[in-house]
Design a protein around this motif. Structure first.
Motif, PDB file in Angstrom:
ATOM      1  N   SER A   1       1.780  18.337   7.681  1.00  0.00           N
ATOM      2  CA  SER A   1       1.593  19.498   8.558  1.00  0.00           C
ATOM      3  C   SER A   1       0.901  20.625   7.817  1.00  0.00           C
ATOM      4  O   SER A   1       0.010  21.291   8.355  1.00  0.00           O
ATOM      5  CB  SER A   1       2.953  19.970   9.099  1.00  0.00           C
ATOM      6  N   LEU A   2       1.318  20.856   6.578  1.00  0.00           N
ATOM      7  CA  LEU A   2       0.710  21.916   5.773  1.00  0.00           C
ATOM      8  C   LEU A   2      -0.755  21.613   5.490  1.00  0.00           C
ATOM      9  O   LEU A   2      -1.603  22.517   5.495  1.00  0.00           O
ATOM     10  CB  LEU A   2       1.483  22.067   4.456  1.00  0.00           C
ATOM     11  N   ALA A   3      -1.072  20.327   5.254  1.00  0.00           N
ATOM     12  CA  ALA A   3      -2.458  19.948   4.969  1.00  0.00           C
ATOM     13  C   ALA A   3      -3.331  20.043   6.217  1.00  0.00           C
ATOM     14  O   ALA A   3      -4.529  20.343   6.128  1.00  0.00           O
ATOM     15  CB  ALA A   3      -2.512  18.532   4.404  1.00  0.00           C
ATOM     16  N   ARG A   4      -2.744  19.795   7.394  1.00  0.00           N
ATOM     17  CA  ARG A   4      -3.525  19.824   8.627  1.00  0.00           C
ATOM     18  C   ARG A   4      -3.842  21.236   9.088  1.00  0.00           C
ATOM     19  O   ARG A   4      -4.815  21.449   9.823  1.00  0.00           O
ATOM     20  CB  ARG A   4      -2.781  19.078   9.743  1.00  0.00           C
TER      21      ARG A   4
ATOM     22  N   LEU B   1       8.409  27.879   5.337  1.00  0.00           N
ATOM     23  CA  LEU B   1       7.794  29.206   5.351  1.00  0.00           C
ATOM     24  C   LEU B   1       6.336  29.160   4.895  1.00  0.00           C
ATOM     25  O   LEU B   1       5.532  30.002   5.311  1.00  0.00           O
ATOM     26  CB  LEU B   1       8.599  30.169   4.480  1.00  0.00           C
ATOM     27  N   ALA B   2       6.006  28.193   4.039  1.00  0.00           N
ATOM     28  CA  ALA B   2       4.605  28.037   3.644  1.00  0.00           C
ATOM     29  C   ALA B   2       3.757  27.663   4.864  1.00  0.00           C
ATOM     30  O   ALA B   2       2.636  28.165   5.049  1.00  0.00           O
ATOM     31  CB  ALA B   2       4.468  26.974   2.558  1.00  0.00           C
ATOM     32  N   ILE B   3       4.306  26.792   5.722  1.00  0.00           N
ATOM     33  CA  ILE B   3       3.602  26.423   6.953  1.00  0.00           C
ATOM     34  C   ILE B   3       3.520  27.617   7.892  1.00  0.00           C
ATOM     35  O   ILE B   3       2.480  27.864   8.526  1.00  0.00           O
ATOM     36  CB  ILE B   3       4.319  25.236   7.628  1.00  0.00           C
ATOM     37  N   VAL B   4       4.599  28.391   7.982  1.00  0.00           N
ATOM     38  CA  VAL B   4       4.601  29.592   8.817  1.00  0.00           C
ATOM     39  C   VAL B   4       3.493  30.547   8.381  1.00  0.00           C
ATOM     40  O   VAL B   4       2.724  31.068   9.211  1.00  0.00           O
ATOM     41  CB  VAL B   4       5.977  30.297   8.752  1.00  0.00           C
ATOM     42  N   LYS B   5       3.397  30.802   7.088  1.00  0.00           N
ATOM     43  CA  LYS B   5       2.404  31.737   6.572  1.00  0.00           C
ATOM     44  C   LYS B   5       0.991  31.254   6.853  1.00  0.00           C
ATOM     45  O   LYS B   5       0.119  32.032   7.293  1.00  0.00           O
ATOM     46  CB  LYS B   5       2.607  31.925   5.066  1.00  0.00           C
ATOM     47  N   LYS B   6       0.754  29.972   6.623  1.00  0.00           N
ATOM     48  CA  LYS B   6      -0.593  29.450   6.810  1.00  0.00           C
ATOM     49  C   LYS B   6      -0.996  29.460   8.284  1.00  0.00           C
ATOM     50  O   LYS B   6      -2.125  29.823   8.637  1.00  0.00           O
ATOM     51  CB  LYS B   6      -0.678  28.036   6.244  1.00  0.00           C
TER      52      LYS B   6
END
Length: 456
Positions: A298-301, A425-430
């Motif tokens: 998810s973070l990479a996408r 939270l890293a996904i939230v920020k991105k």
């Protein structure tokens, strides 16, 4: 053919300067030409004004008021700048002329007599400037007086001026090009130094920077921009290395647990309950790895494709989300708003769903089981917002600066990190950055945390 930047600058500047010099030279020549011609025309006008009242044609005969004026030396001798006079009848037939004309005659143009203008023409081997005026007697026109002045000196002056300007022009252009080429080379030397220094910087020495020599010019701005880019690349590389290291560590831990569990199982026969317990431990490790891999994907996408935005009514959207999250988590989630009218904003609905899911999931994880999670929708100073608040453990000030870093998890009172992947939270920020949503955090240790999503 490859032309250097220095050559292009020199050619462009030389071309512009050449056009300017050409215009200046043309103006100089035209001004001098106009001045010379105007001066001769003024002398011709003075001459005609002087003689027009002294010469008359009466019944085809020439009569003089002052005969000796007509015979004065300037008309009887060939001087440096002589004045030529000829008197003609209405048909242009010569009746008399000044002796300095010799066998030559002045040209007669009946249509120009009343305009009072002068023109340049050839009379024999001479180039002259001529003017003609009508001769009247008793209200009747009897003929014309033609007055001319030598134009040879003026022509020589204009020719010399033209030749000098034509000779100067290529010399000036060559000098300008060489000067421009030299100055362009000196001007781009700082850029060449920047290129040499930049070529020496690689992945192994990204911490090096290009020295800023002049603090207030464009070269300094370019240098600072490149240094800023190098700084961002360095930070990105550091984060990538840290991310890879953290991901490897986080994935290695459940794999080690699974390996240890399976090795224990194969050492000797076990009871059924013990097999079941160990298999459950292995499945828990698999679930943890699956969750982490899903979060990593998810973070990479995020940001790989252009996210479409649509009008979302925040009040109904957040109310529906609160009701669904309450069913899924089994926790009390209160929805609040002080707005009586719908509140629309442009946002990607799926991204907002993921952001709220992660934030509410964290609120549930870090707060006591019987406490309430609050979702509030409002409008402050023209900006719409959604606020997620809990009465959980809260975070220290040191942690607030790191909570959006991948794999970061704050340690609890026993010194162990809270279970989880540390990617929520890293996904939230991105996603917030991609959706142009500003995220504000307020937290105090032991009093809970509050996340506010502000929609621009």
């Amino acid at each position: 053919m490859m032309v250097s930047y220095k050559e292009r600058i020199a050619r462009r500047l030389t071309l512009v300067t050449a056009l300017i010099v050409l215009v200046v030279f043309a103006i100089i020549y035209l001004v001098v030409n106009f001045t010379v011609v105007e001066s001769i025309d003024r002398e011709l006008q003075l001459e005609t004004d002087k003689h027009v009242g002294q010469i008359f044609l009466v019944n085809g005969e020439i009569r003089f008021v002052h005969k000796d004026e007509w015979q004065e030396q300037e008309h009887s001798q060939i001087q440096l700048n002589p004045i030529f006079i000829e008197i003609v009848d209405m048909q242009g037939k010569s009746m008399d002329r000044s002796p300095n004309l010799g066998a030559n005659r002045l040209s007669f143009y009946p249509d120009r007599a009343k305009k009072g203008e002068a023109w340049t023409l050839k009379t024999g081997s001479r180039e002259v400037r001529q003017m003609q005026i009508p001769l009247n007697h008793a209200g009747k026109q009897e003929g014309y007086m033609l007055v001319a002045k030598s134009f040879e000196d003026a022509r020589e002056l204009l020719t010399n001026l033209r030749n000098i300007l034509l000779l100067l022009y290529p010399g000036i252009l060559i000098s300008l090009f060489l000067a421009m080429r030299y100055l362009a080379g000196k001007s781009i030397q700082p850029i060449q130094q920047i290129i040499l220094k930049t070529n020496l910087i690689s992945q192994s020495n990204l911490n090096e920077r290009i020295p800023v020599t002049e603090p207030n010019d464009e070269i300094a701005q370019l240098t600072r921009s490149i240094n800023g880019l190098l700084g961002r690349l360095e930070q990105s590389l550091i984060r990538e290395k840290q991310f890879t290291s953290d991901a490897s560590h986080e994935l290695r831990t459940p794999l080690a647990v699974m390996r240890g569990t399976l090795e224990v199982l194969i050492r000797k026969p076990r009871e059924t309950d013990e097999y079941v317990e160990k298999i459950k431990m292995a499945l828990a490790s698999i679930d943890r790895m699956s969750e982490m891999i899903e979060q990593l994907l998810s973070l990479a996408r995020v940001g790989k494709g252009k996210m479409s935005r649509e009008d979302v009514e925040l009040i109904s959207f957040t109310r529906d989300f609160a009701q669904q999250a309450e069913k899924e988590t089994g926790r009390k989630i209160d929805f609040e708003t002080n707005l009586a009218t719908p509140l629309y904003t442009q946002v990607n609905e799926k991204s907002l769903q993921i952001i709220l899911t992660n934030l509410v999931g964290n609120a549930v994880k870090y707060s006591a089981p019987k406490t309430t999670i609050q979702l509030q929708v409002g409008n402050h100073e023209g900006a719409s917002f959604i606020q997620i608040s809990d009465a959980g453990k809260g975070m220290s000030k040191d942690s607030l600066a790191k909570i959006f870093d991948p794999f970061y998890r704050e340690l609890d009172q026993t010194g162990h990190s809270v279970p989880g992947t540390g990617l929520g939270l890293a996904i939230v920020k991105k996603l917030a950055v991609e959706s142009d949503i500003q995220v504000e955090v307020e937290s105090e240790k032991g009093l809970g945390s509050s996340f506010r999503l502000i929609f621009n």
